[in-house]
Enzyme design. Structure first.
Site, mmCIF file in Angstrom:
data_model
loop_
_atom_site.group_PDB
_atom_site.id
_atom_site.type_symbol
_atom_site.label_atom_id
_atom_site.label_comp_id
_atom_site.label_asym_id
_atom_site.label_seq_id
_atom_site.Cartn_x
_atom_site.Cartn_y
_atom_site.Cartn_z
ATOM 1 C CB THR A 295 17.737 12.809 -13.795
ATOM 2 O OG1 THR A 295 17.641 13.668 -12.665
ATOM 3 C CG2 THR A 295 19.165 12.287 -13.870
ATOM 4 C CG ASP A 296 16.613 17.971 -12.244
ATOM 5 O OD1 ASP A 296 16.906 16.884 -11.708
ATOM 6 O OD2 ASP A 296 15.927 18.857 -11.670
ATOM 7 C CD GLU A 297 19.404 14.061 -8.594
ATOM 8 O OE1 GLU A 297 20.413 13.386 -8.342
ATOM 9 O OE2 GLU A 297 18.375 14.035 -7.912
ATOM 10 C CE LYS B 16 18.953 8.437 -15.542
ATOM 11 N NZ LYS B 16 18.079 7.376 -16.096
ATOM 12 C CE1 TYR C 64 19.441 8.062 -10.884
ATOM 13 C CE2 TYR C 64 19.540 10.368 -10.195
ATOM 14 C CZ TYR C 64 18.931 9.358 -10.922
ATOM 15 O OH TYR C 64 17.818 9.629 -11.693
HETATM 16 P P1 NAD Z 1 12.176 3.519 -9.886
HETATM 17 O O1 NAD Z 1 13.366 3.156 -9.077
HETATM 18 O O2 NAD Z 1 10.861 3.702 -9.214
HETATM 19 O O3 NAD Z 1 11.956 2.417 -11.025
HETATM 20 C C1 NAD Z 1 13.013 1.868 -11.746
HETATM 21 C C2 NAD Z 1 12.497 0.604 -12.441
HETATM 22 O O4 NAD Z 1 13.572 0.059 -13.216
HETATM 23 C C3 NAD Z 1 12.048 -0.498 -11.467
HETATM 24 O O5 NAD Z 1 10.816 -1.044 -11.898
HETATM 25 C C4 NAD Z 1 13.158 -1.538 -11.557
HETATM 26 O O6 NAD Z 1 12.707 -2.854 -11.332
HETATM 27 C C5 NAD Z 1 13.627 -1.344 -12.990
HETATM 28 N N1 NAD Z 1 15.013 -1.785 -13.171
HETATM 29 C C6 NAD Z 1 16.086 -1.497 -12.402
HETATM 30 N N2 NAD Z 1 17.180 -2.115 -12.882
HETATM 31 C C7 NAD Z 1 16.795 -2.784 -14.005
HETATM 32 C C8 NAD Z 1 17.476 -3.600 -14.944
HETATM 33 N N3 NAD Z 1 18.796 -3.854 -14.834
HETATM 34 N N4 NAD Z 1 16.782 -4.119 -15.969
HETATM 35 C C9 NAD Z 1 15.445 -3.888 -16.091
HETATM 36 N N5 NAD Z 1 14.746 -3.136 -15.214
HETATM 37 C C10 NAD Z 1 15.417 -2.588 -14.192
HETATM 38 O O7 NAD Z 1 12.598 4.819 -10.685
HETATM 39 P P2 NAD Z 1 11.712 6.061 -11.174
HETATM 40 O O8 NAD Z 1 11.691 7.073 -10.117
HETATM 41 O O9 NAD Z 1 10.445 5.547 -11.749
HETATM 42 O O10 NAD Z 1 12.632 6.604 -12.353
HETATM 43 C C11 NAD Z 1 12.485 6.125 -13.683
HETATM 44 C C12 NAD Z 1 13.495 6.831 -14.578
HETATM 45 O O11 NAD Z 1 13.276 8.232 -14.517
HETATM 46 C C13 NAD Z 1 14.941 6.608 -14.149
HETATM 47 O O12 NAD Z 1 15.713 6.459 -15.310
HETATM 48 C C14 NAD Z 1 15.306 7.884 -13.402
HETATM 49 O O13 NAD Z 1 16.687 8.141 -13.523
HETATM 50 C C15 NAD Z 1 14.476 8.903 -14.153
HETATM 51 N N6 NAD Z 1 14.060 10.098 -13.395
HETATM 52 C C16 NAD Z 1 13.462 9.969 -12.166
HETATM 53 C C17 NAD Z 1 13.007 11.118 -11.510
HETATM 54 C C18 NAD Z 1 12.308 11.037 -10.166
HETATM 55 O O14 NAD Z 1 12.047 12.066 -9.561
HETATM 56 N N7 NAD Z 1 11.953 9.859 -9.671
HETATM 57 C C19 NAD Z 1 13.180 12.376 -12.098
HETATM 58 C C20 NAD Z 1 13.819 12.461 -13.353
HETATM 59 C C21 NAD Z 1 14.231 11.316 -13.981
HETATM 60 O O1 DAU Z 2 15.930 15.675 -9.740
HETATM 61 C C1 DAU Z 2 15.518 14.447 -10.244
HETATM 62 C C2 DAU Z 2 15.921 13.347 -9.283
HETATM 63 O O2 DAU Z 2 15.076 13.478 -8.150
HETATM 64 C C3 DAU Z 2 15.813 11.953 -9.887
HETATM 65 O O3 DAU Z 2 16.721 11.842 -10.941
HETATM 66 C C4 DAU Z 2 16.086 10.884 -8.825
HETATM 67 O O4 DAU Z 2 15.865 9.597 -9.380
HETATM 68 C C5 DAU Z 2 15.138 11.101 -7.664
HETATM 69 O O5 DAU Z 2 15.421 10.173 -6.647
HETATM 70 C C6 DAU Z 2 15.244 12.526 -7.128
HETATM 71 O O6 DAU Z 2 16.513 12.738 -6.442
HETATM 72 P P1 DAU Z 2 16.597 13.537 -5.056
HETATM 73 O O7 DAU Z 2 17.821 13.117 -4.358
HETATM 74 O O8 DAU Z 2 16.375 14.996 -5.259
HETATM 75 O O9 DAU Z 2 15.250 12.950 -4.351
HETATM 76 P P2 DAU Z 2 14.972 12.426 -2.870
HETATM 77 O O10 DAU Z 2 13.494 12.172 -2.790
HETATM 78 O O11 DAU Z 2 15.882 11.333 -2.455
HETATM 79 O O12 DAU Z 2 15.303 13.685 -1.977
HETATM 80 C C7 DAU Z 2 14.655 14.926 -2.169
HETATM 81 C C8 DAU Z 2 15.262 15.926 -1.192
HETATM 82 O O13 DAU Z 2 14.897 15.545 0.147
HETATM 83 C C9 DAU Z 2 16.773 15.957 -1.215
HETATM 84 O O14 DAU Z 2 17.212 17.286 -1.011
HETATM 85 C C10 DAU Z 2 17.182 15.088 -0.035
HETATM 86 C C11 DAU Z 2 16.046 15.303 0.953
HETATM 87 N N1 DAU Z 2 15.716 14.153 1.820
HETATM 88 C C12 DAU Z 2 15.513 12.936 1.246
HETATM 89 C C13 DAU Z 2 15.179 11.857 2.009
HETATM 90 C C14 DAU Z 2 14.960 10.493 1.378
HETATM 91 C C15 DAU Z 2 15.582 14.331 3.202
HETATM 92 O O15 DAU Z 2 15.744 15.454 3.719
HETATM 93 N N2 DAU Z 2 15.251 13.249 3.952
HETATM 94 C C16 DAU Z 2 15.062 12.003 3.437
HETATM 95 O O16 DAU Z 2 14.797 11.041 4.209
#
Ligand code: NAD
Ligand code: DAU
Length: 339
Positions: free
Chosen positions: A128-130, A157, A153
């Site tokens: 992730t970019d985080e 990562k 988190y």
């Molecule tokens: P998500 O939470 O929707 O899905 C995670 C999945 O992993 C779920 O299906 C869960 O059941 C499974 N999981 C969790 N723990 C596990 C374990 N111990 N063994 C096997 N499976 C397990 O997450 P997402 O948003 O789809 O993110 C997927 C990947 O992409 C993550 O690695 C996250 O860090 C990365 N990522 C997410 C974002 C975003 O914006 N959502 C952005 C950049 C990177």
């Molecule tokens: O940048 C990539 C990441 O983006 C991924 O690695 C993470 O898995 C994914 O969860 C996401 O992280 P963020 O913390 O940026 O996403 P989130 O949707 O939780 O929040 C987006 C922005 O909105 C953040 O600035 C917090 C704000 N927010 C979030 C929630 C849930 C609110 O203001 N209110 C809310 O209720």
């Protein structure tokens, strides 16, 4: 062409399931073993219509179970591992960091050990970019930006990324790491900002904006992310990190107002609530290297992508109602009651 056999972990989650559906729809030369623990975020309904696809097998398992992972690699003659599995929600990592270390660090380590011992061709870590920390008002993260994670988190990562690189350096494991910005699109669990705001707006509930609402995220449609991962799988150069983004920075307030406008609800639903502790101010990702090396470009513009996403949630009301019943209500109450 020979069928390529890949182990996708976390393929029942948001991004993983979008990736699995993309692969099964468009890439007949891949066989996918989908390993997922089915935590609160994993949902087999995300794979509806694909579970029994001839090029797909689903296995409910934990990535921390090394013996099971090795058995799966042997039985299915796995050649490549793509690790999407993770605990992914920043707020949950603040209220309970331990499971983030278990899944994101120990789980990745377990997969790496299996990949090394079973001589897997390539390990692709979905990061992730985080991991780069936060930005001030200007500049973007490049692949050279030092790792400086701020939340439990992102620290977990970043730790996983370092382990992947250590396995490459120490044992010659071939790998890629992808670092993508904030995803949105169908099947995203409504703990994340965009689907949470859509769900609340549809139910005429307050939209809880953290702090002043001026934190910036760089939004990319999940399908663009998945297509980038496919490019890394087919063309990625050994040992490279690839940033993935779509140059689409928005403040949270802009996003929330856009959602309200599209669902025809009043801005009076916006409620400013206590900020997330340690809330990163701004993310912006430079994906020039990925664009150039892999000939990949994001195709979805935000205006269209957010409209399509809202349409998807409207058309999949049952999916949304199912995932927001039961435990979700308790989660919402705990996370938002005192804000
Ligand atoms: P998500 O939470 O929707 O899905 C995670 C999945 O992993 C779920 O299906 C869960 O059941 C499974 N999981 C969790 N723990 C596990 C374990 N111990 N063994 C096997 N499976 C397990 O997450 P997402 O948003 O789809 O993110 C997927 C990947 O992409 C993550 O690695 C996250 O860090 C990365 N990522 C997410 C974002 C975003 O914006 N959502 C952005 C950049 C990177
Ligand atoms: O940048 C990539 C990441 O983006 C991924 O690695 C993470 O898995 C994914 O969860 C996401 O992280 P963020 O913390 O940026 O996403 P989130 O949707 O939780 O929040 C987006 C922005 O909105 C953040 O600035 C917090 C704000 N927010 C979030 C929630 C849930 C609110 O203001 N209110 C809310 O209720």
């Amino acid at each position: 062409m020979n069928t390529k056999r890949i182990l996708v972990t976390g393929g029942a989650g948001f991004i993983g399931s979008n990736f699995v559906r993309l692969m099964l729809s468009e890439q007949p030369d891949y066989f996918i073993v989908n390993l997922d623990k089915l935590t609160y975020a994993g949902n087999l309904k995300n794979l509806e219509g694909f579970l029994k696809h001839p090029n797909h097998v689903f296995i409910k398992e934990d990535i921390c179970n090394g013996q099971a992972v090795e058995k799966i690699i042997d039985e299915h003659k796995i050649e490549v591992i793509i690790n999407f599995a993770a605990e992914s929600h920043v707020d949950r990592s603040i209220t309970g960091p331990k499971i983030f270390i278990e899944t994101n660090v120990t789980g990745t380590l377990t997969l790496l050990q299996a990949a090394r011992d079973k001589k897997i061709e390539r390990f692709i870590q979905i990061s992730t970019d985080e991991v780069y920390g936060e930005l001030g008002p200007t500049g973007k993260f490049t692949e050279e930006t030092p790792l400086a994670p701020n939340s439990p988190y992102s620290a977990s990562k970043a730790s996983a990324d370092l382990l992947v690189q250590a396995f490459g350096h120490t044992w010659g494991l071939k790998y890629n790491i992808t670092r993508c910005s904030n995803n949105y699109g169908p099947y995203q669990f409504p703990e994340k900002m965009i689907p949470l705001m859509i769900n609340n707006a549809l139910n005429n509930k307050p939209l809880p904006v953290y702090g002043d609402g001026l934190n910036v995220r760089d939004w990319i449609h999940v399908e663009d992310h998945c297509r980038a991962v496919l490019k890394v799988l087919t063309n990625g150069n050994q040992g490279e990190v690839y940033n993935i983004g779509s140059s689409n920075e928005k403040t949270n307030l802009e996003v929330v107002k856009t959602i309200l406008k599209l669902v025809d609800k009043p801005e009076s639903l916006i409620t400013f609530v206590t900020d997330r502790p340690g809330h990163d101010r701004r993310y912006a990702i430079d994906s020039t290297k990925t664009n150039a090396q892999l000939n990949w470009h994001a195709e979805t513009n935000f205006a269209q992508g957010i409209k399509n996403t809202i349409d998807w949630y409207l058309q999949n009301k049952k999916w949304l109602d199912d995932v927001t019943s039961g435990n979700y209500q308790q989660y919402y109450q705990q996370m938002y009651a005192d804000r």
